[in-house]
Design a protein around this motif. Structure first.
Motif, PDB file in Angstrom:
ATOM      1  N   VAL A  39       4.226 -62.155 -23.512  1.00  0.00           N
ATOM      2  CA  VAL A  39       2.852 -62.352 -23.981  1.00  0.00           C
ATOM      3  C   VAL A  39       2.827 -62.322 -25.511  1.00  0.00           C
ATOM      4  N   LEU A  40       3.555 -61.386 -26.098  1.00  0.00           N
ATOM      5  CA  LEU A  40       3.581 -61.296 -27.561  1.00  0.00           C
ATOM      6  C   LEU A  40       4.195 -62.544 -28.192  1.00  0.00           C
ATOM      7  N   LEU A  41       5.218 -63.077 -27.564  1.00  0.00           N
ATOM      8  CA  LEU A  41       5.823 -64.307 -28.090  1.00  0.00           C
ATOM      9  C   LEU A  41       4.849 -65.474 -28.007  1.00  0.00           C
ATOM     10  N   GLU A  42       4.062 -65.525 -26.936  1.00  0.00           N
ATOM     11  CA  GLU A  42       3.007 -66.545 -26.844  1.00  0.00           C
ATOM     12  C   GLU A  42       2.004 -66.372 -27.977  1.00  0.00           C
ATOM     13  N   LEU A  43       1.610 -65.128 -28.218  1.00  0.00           N
ATOM     14  CA  LEU A  43       0.668 -64.850 -29.304  1.00  0.00           C
ATOM     15  C   LEU A  43       1.262 -65.221 -30.657  1.00  0.00           C
ATOM     16  N   MET A  44       2.557 -65.004 -30.828  1.00  0.00           N
ATOM     17  CA  MET A  44       3.210 -65.352 -32.097  1.00  0.00           C
ATOM     18  C   MET A  44       3.156 -66.853 -32.350  1.00  0.00           C
ATOM     19  N   LEU A  45       3.184 -67.631 -31.279  1.00  0.00           N
ATOM     20  CA  LEU A  45       3.105 -69.089 -31.455  1.00  0.00           C
ATOM     21  C   LEU A  45       1.768 -69.512 -32.058  1.00  0.00           C
ATOM     22  N   SER A  46       0.700 -68.869 -31.616  1.00  0.00           N
ATOM     23  CA  SER A  46      -0.622 -69.249 -32.117  1.00  0.00           C
ATOM     24  C   SER A  46      -1.087 -68.378 -33.282  1.00  0.00           C
TER      25      SER A  46
END
Length: 126
Positions: A39-46
């Motif tokens: 989830v954090l990696l997804e957030l890092m993308l945006s």
């Protein structure tokens, strides 16, 4: 009209981030760091320049004994952190990897450069 649309978009992004961070917190409380990190990696993308997300990811990597990943992320995102948060995270990595002398040296150097800022001492002690 455009301003209203832009404000609405910003609030939607903040709401989405808040929802995802709550999900991360639930995974962390269950010690499901792999799921939290996804989830954090997804957030890092945006939110690639969001220090809150990056800091949570660094700390999760440390919880998973992935010190190399934590160090890489910290180094690659150094510019988004305040100096005190960067130093605090670097000290955590040093301590996790058994580099206590480096942690003490970094802490001492930072405190000496920031004499009189007592709240920095409190932050580093936490």
């Amino acid at each position: 009209m455009f301003l209203l649309f832009t404000a609405g978009t910003c609030f939607a992004e903040l709401d989405q981030k808040a929802i995802l961070l709550k999900q991360v917190n639930r995974f962390e409380s269950r010690r499901q760091f792999d799921r939290a990190n996804k989830v954090l990696l997804e957030l890092m993308l945006s939110n690639s320049n969001d220090p809150e997300v990056a800091e949570k990811l660094v700390n999760n990597y440390l919880s998973m004994n992935k010190s190399d990943d934590a160090q890489y992320l910290l180094d690659s995102k150094k510019d988004i952190f305040s100096e005190i948060n960067f130093v605090k995270l670097q000290i955590s990595i040093f301590l996790r990897t058994g580099e206590a002398k480096e942690a003490v040296a970094l802490s001492d150097d930072f405190i000496n450069r920031n004499e009189g800022k007592i709240h920095y001492n409190q932050i580093l002690a936490s």
